[in-house]
Design an enzyme around this catalytic site. Structure first.
Site, PDB file in Angstrom:
ATOM      1  N   GLY A  10       0.830  -1.220   0.000  1.00 16.38           N
ATOM      2  CA  GLY A  10       0.000   0.000   0.000  1.00 16.38           C
ATOM      3  C   GLY A  10       0.854   1.255   0.000  1.00 16.38           C
ATOM      4  N   THR A  12       1.598   3.199  -2.337  1.00 19.18           N
ATOM      5  CA  THR A  12       1.113   4.303  -3.181  1.00 19.18           C
ATOM      6  C   THR A  12      -0.057   5.051  -2.542  1.00 19.18           C
ATOM      7  N   ARG A  36      -0.282  -3.430 -10.477  1.00 17.90           N
ATOM      8  CA  ARG A  36      -0.401  -2.811 -11.798  1.00 17.90           C
ATOM      9  C   ARG A  36      -1.767  -2.151 -11.932  1.00 17.90           C
ATOM     10  N   LEU A  82      -0.252  -2.076   4.739  1.00 14.52           N
ATOM     11  CA  LEU A  82      -1.198  -0.964   4.585  1.00 14.52           C
ATOM     12  C   LEU A  82      -2.126  -1.167   3.389  1.00 14.52           C
ATOM     13  N   ALA A  84      -5.040  -2.099   1.110  1.00 14.90           N
ATOM     14  CA  ALA A  84      -6.434  -2.425   1.399  1.00 14.90           C
ATOM     15  C   ALA A  84      -7.366  -1.811   0.364  1.00 14.90           C
ATOM     16  N   GLN A  85      -8.525  -2.422   0.230  1.00 17.96           N
ATOM     17  CA  GLN A  85      -9.667  -1.724  -0.365  1.00 17.96           C
ATOM     18  C   GLN A  85     -10.192  -0.949   0.839  1.00 17.96           C
ATOM     19  N   THR A 127      -8.450  -0.845  12.186  1.00 18.62           N
ATOM     20  CA  THR A 127      -9.215   0.403  12.049  1.00 18.62           C
ATOM     21  C   THR A 127     -10.328   0.569  13.077  1.00 18.62           C
ATOM     22  N   GLU A 129     -13.120   1.470  12.384  1.00 16.22           N
ATOM     23  CA  GLU A 129     -14.356   0.984  11.763  1.00 16.22           C
ATOM     24  C   GLU A 129     -14.753  -0.380  12.349  1.00 16.22           C
ATOM     25  N   TYR A 150     -16.220  -3.733   4.933  1.00 17.96           N
ATOM     26  CA  TYR A 150     -14.846  -3.277   5.214  1.00 17.96           C
ATOM     27  C   TYR A 150     -14.472  -3.573   6.669  1.00 17.96           C
ATOM     28  N   LYS A 154     -11.578  -6.285   8.111  1.00 16.03           N
ATOM     29  CA  LYS A 154     -10.459  -5.879   8.973  1.00 16.03           C
ATOM     30  C   LYS A 154     -10.512  -6.626  10.308  1.00 16.03           C
ATOM     31  N   HIS A 180      -7.559   9.334   9.720  1.00 19.37           N
ATOM     32  CA  HIS A 180      -6.469  10.307   9.598  1.00 19.37           C
ATOM     33  C   HIS A 180      -6.374  10.748   8.144  1.00 19.37           C
ATOM     34  N   ARG A 185      -4.855  12.633   0.894  1.00 18.33           N
ATOM     35  CA  ARG A 185      -6.035  11.778   1.034  1.00 18.33           C
ATOM     36  C   ARG A 185      -6.753  11.679  -0.306  1.00 18.33           C
TER      37      ARG A 185
HETATM   38  P1  NAP Z   1      -5.388   4.254   0.671  1.00 22.87           P
HETATM   39  O1  NAP Z   1      -4.885   5.636   0.425  1.00 22.87           O
HETATM   40  O2  NAP Z   1      -6.700   3.849   0.111  1.00 22.87           O
HETATM   41  O3  NAP Z   1      -4.256   3.242   0.147  1.00 22.87           O
HETATM   42  C1  NAP Z   1      -4.508   1.893  -0.031  1.00 22.87           C
HETATM   43  C2  NAP Z   1      -3.293   1.249  -0.659  1.00 22.87           C
HETATM   44  O4  NAP Z   1      -3.555  -0.151  -0.851  1.00 22.87           O
HETATM   45  C3  NAP Z   1      -2.927   1.815  -2.046  1.00 22.87           C
HETATM   46  O5  NAP Z   1      -1.535   1.872  -2.162  1.00 22.87           O
HETATM   47  C4  NAP Z   1      -3.473   0.750  -2.985  1.00 22.87           C
HETATM   48  O6  NAP Z   1      -2.820   0.691  -4.220  1.00 22.87           O
HETATM   49  C5  NAP Z   1      -3.160  -0.497  -2.163  1.00 22.87           C
HETATM   50  N1  NAP Z   1      -3.910  -1.674  -2.639  1.00 22.87           N
HETATM   51  C6  NAP Z   1      -5.253  -1.803  -2.787  1.00 22.87           C
HETATM   52  N2  NAP Z   1      -5.547  -3.028  -3.247  1.00 22.87           N
HETATM   53  C7  NAP Z   1      -4.378  -3.700  -3.395  1.00 22.87           C
HETATM   54  C8  NAP Z   1      -4.035  -4.999  -3.845  1.00 22.87           C
HETATM   55  N3  NAP Z   1      -4.953  -5.877  -4.236  1.00 22.87           N
HETATM   56  N4  NAP Z   1      -2.726  -5.348  -3.847  1.00 22.87           N
HETATM   57  C9  NAP Z   1      -1.766  -4.467  -3.476  1.00 22.87           C
HETATM   58  N5  NAP Z   1      -2.028  -3.206  -3.066  1.00 22.87           N
HETATM   59  C10 NAP Z   1      -3.328  -2.843  -3.018  1.00 22.87           C
HETATM   60  O7  NAP Z   1      -5.450   3.954   2.245  1.00 22.87           O
HETATM   61  P2  NAP Z   1      -4.756   4.747   3.461  1.00 22.87           P
HETATM   62  O8  NAP Z   1      -5.682   5.812   3.914  1.00 22.87           O
HETATM   63  O9  NAP Z   1      -3.364   5.053   3.094  1.00 22.87           O
HETATM   64  O10 NAP Z   1      -4.806   3.616   4.584  1.00 22.87           O
HETATM   65  C11 NAP Z   1      -3.735   2.689   4.750  1.00 22.87           C
HETATM   66  C12 NAP Z   1      -4.247   1.480   5.498  1.00 22.87           C
HETATM   67  O11 NAP Z   1      -4.727   1.872   6.784  1.00 22.87           O
HETATM   68  C13 NAP Z   1      -5.401   0.749   4.834  1.00 22.87           C
HETATM   69  O12 NAP Z   1      -5.251  -0.622   5.113  1.00 22.87           O
HETATM   70  C14 NAP Z   1      -6.629   1.279   5.540  1.00 22.87           C
HETATM   71  O13 NAP Z   1      -7.670   0.329   5.480  1.00 22.87           O
HETATM   72  C15 NAP Z   1      -6.096   1.477   6.939  1.00 22.87           C
HETATM   73  N6  NAP Z   1      -6.713   2.539   7.735  1.00 22.87           N
HETATM   74  C16 NAP Z   1      -6.797   3.811   7.252  1.00 22.87           C
HETATM   75  C17 NAP Z   1      -7.333   4.814   8.039  1.00 22.87           C
HETATM   76  C18 NAP Z   1      -7.432   6.229   7.539  1.00 22.87           C
HETATM   77  O14 NAP Z   1      -8.183   7.015   8.146  1.00 22.87           O
HETATM   78  N7  NAP Z   1      -6.694   6.607   6.512  1.00 22.87           N
HETATM   79  C19 NAP Z   1      -7.787   4.524   9.335  1.00 22.87           C
HETATM   80  C20 NAP Z   1      -7.653   3.220   9.815  1.00 22.87           C
HETATM   81  C21 NAP Z   1      -7.107   2.233   9.005  1.00 22.87           C
HETATM   82  P3  NAP Z   1      -3.338   1.528  -5.512  1.00 22.87           P
HETATM   83  O15 NAP Z   1      -2.614   2.837  -5.446  1.00 22.87           O
HETATM   84  O16 NAP Z   1      -2.929   0.667  -6.644  1.00 22.87           O
HETATM   85  O17 NAP Z   1      -4.823   1.689  -5.386  1.00 22.87           O
HETATM   86  O1  G4F Z   2     -14.247   9.868   4.766  1.00 19.88           O
HETATM   87  P1  G4F Z   2     -15.057   8.652   4.877  1.00 19.88           P
HETATM   88  O2  G4F Z   2     -15.357   7.907   3.623  1.00 19.88           O
HETATM   89  O3  G4F Z   2     -14.310   7.736   5.944  1.00 19.88           O
HETATM   90  P2  G4F Z   2     -14.786   6.487   6.827  1.00 19.88           P
HETATM   91  O4  G4F Z   2     -15.961   5.821   6.255  1.00 19.88           O
HETATM   92  O5  G4F Z   2     -14.872   6.942   8.234  1.00 19.88           O
HETATM   93  O6  G4F Z   2     -13.542   5.501   6.631  1.00 19.88           O
HETATM   94  C1  G4F Z   2     -12.197   5.961   6.755  1.00 19.88           C
HETATM   95  O7  G4F Z   2     -11.807   5.859   8.098  1.00 19.88           O
HETATM   96  C2  G4F Z   2     -11.746   4.510   8.620  1.00 19.88           C
HETATM   97  C3  G4F Z   2     -11.325   4.629  10.091  1.00 19.88           C
HETATM   98  O8  G4F Z   2     -12.456   4.773  10.892  1.00 19.88           O
HETATM   99  C4  G4F Z   2     -10.733   3.745   7.797  1.00 19.88           C
HETATM  100  F1  G4F Z   2     -10.578   2.493   8.303  1.00 19.88           F
HETATM  101  C5  G4F Z   2     -11.199   3.685   6.349  1.00 19.88           C
HETATM  102  O9  G4F Z   2     -10.217   3.005   5.580  1.00 19.88           O
HETATM  103  C6  G4F Z   2     -11.329   5.113   5.820  1.00 19.88           C
HETATM  104  O10 G4F Z   2     -10.039   5.678   5.752  1.00 19.88           O
HETATM  105  O11 G4F Z   2     -16.458   8.986   5.571  1.00 19.88           O
HETATM  106  C7  G4F Z   2     -16.525   9.628   6.813  1.00 19.88           C
HETATM  107  C8  G4F Z   2     -17.980   9.966   7.120  1.00 19.88           C
HETATM  108  C9  G4F Z   2     -18.923   8.776   6.968  1.00 19.88           C
HETATM  109  O12 G4F Z   2     -19.808   8.769   8.044  1.00 19.88           O
HETATM  110  C10 G4F Z   2     -19.688   9.072   5.676  1.00 19.88           C
HETATM  111  O13 G4F Z   2     -21.006   8.510   5.647  1.00 19.88           O
HETATM  112  O14 G4F Z   2     -18.436  10.939   6.189  1.00 19.88           O
HETATM  113  C11 G4F Z   2     -19.725  10.574   5.746  1.00 19.88           C
HETATM  114  N1  G4F Z   2     -19.962  11.239   4.451  1.00 19.88           N
HETATM  115  C12 G4F Z   2     -20.907  12.196   4.222  1.00 19.88           C
HETATM  116  N2  G4F Z   2     -20.869  12.576   2.944  1.00 19.88           N
HETATM  117  C13 G4F Z   2     -19.316  11.008   3.314  1.00 19.88           C
HETATM  118  C14 G4F Z   2     -19.876  11.849   2.359  1.00 19.88           C
HETATM  119  N3  G4F Z   2     -18.286  10.176   3.030  1.00 19.88           N
HETATM  120  C15 G4F Z   2     -17.808  10.176   1.752  1.00 19.88           C
HETATM  121  N4  G4F Z   2     -16.761   9.374   1.463  1.00 19.88           N
HETATM  122  N5  G4F Z   2     -18.354  10.986   0.780  1.00 19.88           N
HETATM  123  C16 G4F Z   2     -19.395  11.837   1.027  1.00 19.88           C
HETATM  124  O15 G4F Z   2     -19.882  12.547   0.149  1.00 19.88           O
END
Ligand code: NAP
Ligand code: G4F
Length: 345
Positions: A10, A12, A36, A82, A84-85, A127, A129, A150, A154, A180, A185
């Site tokens: 992850g 990228t 890819r 890191l 993930a979908q 997470t 979530e 999701y 996890k 975060h 983002r």
């Molecule tokens: P992100 O920006 O969506 O990045 C996801 C990464 O996973 C990208 O590099 C993506 O590659 C890669 N990926 C997806 N499917 C893959 C596959 N089949 N094989 C290899 N790589 C794959 O997510 P992030 O916000 O950096 O989060 C990093 C991790 O922390 C994730 O596991 C997420 O679920 C977890 N997390 C995030 C948050 C948050 O708030 N950001 C909070 C809690 C947990 P591509 O560039 O090719 O799409």
């Molecule tokens: O930004 P979100 O899509 O993040 P969400 O669903 O909290 O998930 C993120 O945080 C998780 C940690 O708790 C990670 F594990 C996960 O990988 C990801 O990074 O949505 C935040 C909130 C939700 O309640 C959503 O229903 O915003 C609400 N929302 C309202 N309008 C929207 C929108 N979310 C998105 N994406 N787009 C909207 O237009």
């Protein structure tokens, strides 16, 4: 001390890019798994943060052989999983893919990594979530009760891979990270969607932004602070799980209000339910709602208690909610107005 090697899946993504940068600064040799894609991959990461210290290996969390290969090439001391979908909303549409990448992907990775090197340390991106609608504040002791595919994927990765491997004596831990954000983002997450769209509204490049549930509360921190916590977890002698959060939560509506305010375009909210809108000082609607952005199930209120991380890791966030809004808005102004000026030249 000998140079350490890290493998980041992850790389990228948002967190992967900050973590790669952080580890390079610490003197690590960094490998990243790159899947890819048809569009231009973010290979510039090698040039941007590297000086040759970052190397990318093609692979996919859904393909065991490619994981084996990446491990053989990189021979890591530390693995940060890191990949993930990571989009909760999309997981309702693609549950199988989400499960295969997020749960089975970790299973493939951990099984092979410990076979090749029983001493390797693995960080798993868990997470908030996973808590679903468990009462806040959520800590390491709170009940997991996911409400999305999701969250389920996890939780399975945590319960069926992290916990059993750790019981067998391997070093693997979960960082239970709350939301975060950053200028890096993806624009399909709510904070970046808001900052990017409202900057466009402010500069007359877009009329309004259409959103979903404004009442959801999130504990939003800065990604740069959170990758530091990931590294801290792997520097310990024994693996343990940690909640990483700011301890402050805001509604989505508050994020919009603060963003608009920082842009010098204050908004007033009116209307109820799906008819709620935000209007600017001239009475123009800049935010409206659409059912399609609402989720089948929603996590209503996330607020993390990261006392354990603050005490045992010595971690604390440096960026506040207001700093985060400012940072994201300023980056989007630079991106959008900068590129617009360029177009006019
Ligand atoms: P992100 O920006 O969506 O990045 C996801 C990464 O996973 C990208 O590099 C993506 O590659 C890669 N990926 C997806 N499917 C893959 C596959 N089949 N094989 C290899 N790589 C794959 O997510 P992030 O916000 O950096 O989060 C990093 C991790 O922390 C994730 O596991 C997420 O679920 C977890 N997390 C995030 C948050 C948050 O708030 N950001 C909070 C809690 C947990 P591509 O560039 O090719 O799409
Ligand atoms: O930004 P979100 O899509 O993040 P969400 O669903 O909290 O998930 C993120 O945080 C998780 C940690 O708790 C990670 F594990 C996960 O990988 C990801 O990074 O949505 C935040 C909130 C939700 O309640 C959503 O229903 O915003 C609400 N929302 C309202 N309008 C929207 C929108 N979310 C998105 N994406 N787009 C909207 O237009």
């Amino acid at each position: 001390m000998a140079t350490k090697t890290a493998l980041i899946t992850g790389i990228t993504g948002q967190d992967g890019s900050y973590l790669a940068e952080f580890l390079v600064q610490k003197g690590y040799r960094v490998y990243g798994l790159l899947r890819r894609v048809s569009t231009d991959p973010f290979t510039r990461i090698e040039d941007l943060y590297g000086n040759g210290q970052i190397k990318l290996i093609y692979g996919n969390m859904r393909d065991e052989e490619t994981i084996k290969n990446a491990l053989k090439i990189s021979k890591p001391d530390e693995i940060y999983n890191l990949a993930a979908q990571s989009h909760v909303g999309i997981s309702f549409t693609c549950p199988d893919e989400t499960m295969d990448i997020n749960y089975r992907g970790l299973e493939r990775l951990a099984t092979e990594a410990f076979k090749q090197n029983p001493k390797v340390k693995i960080y798993q991106a868990s997470t908030s979530e996973m808590y679903g609608n468990t009462k806040p504040p959520q800590s390491e002791k709170s009940k997991f009760a996911p409400v999305s595919p999701y969250g389920e994927s996890k939780l399975l990765a945590h319960e069926k891979v992290v916990v059993p491997f750790r019981k067998k004596g391997f070093f693997i831990c979960s960082g239970v990270l709350f939301n975060h954000e950053s200028p890096r983002r993806g624009k399909h997450f709510v904070t970046r969607k808001v900052s990017h769209s409202l900057v466009k509204v402010k500069f007359g490049l877009q009329d309004m932004v259409t959103m979903g549930n404004l009442d959801a509360k999130r504990d939003w921190g800065f990604a740069g602070d959170y990758v530091r916590a990931m590294w801290m977890m792997l520097q310990r002698k024994t693996p343990e799980d940690f909640v990483i959060a700011t301890g402050e939560s805001h509604t989505v509506r508050e994020f919009v209000t603060e963003t608009a305010k920082y842009l010098g375009m204050p908004v007033k909210w009116s209307g109820k339910g799906l008819s709620e809108v935000a209007k600017d000082e001239k009475g123009r609607v800049v935010v409206k709602l659409d059912k399609k952005y609402y989720r089948l199930n929603e996590v209503n209120n996330l607020l993390g208690d990261s006392k354990k991380a603050r005490t045992k890791l010595g971690w604390k966030p440096q960026i506040t909610f207001k700093d985060l809004v400012k940072m994201m808005v300023e980056a989007d102004v630079k991106l959008i107005v900068g590129s617009n000026e360029h177009k006019d030249d």
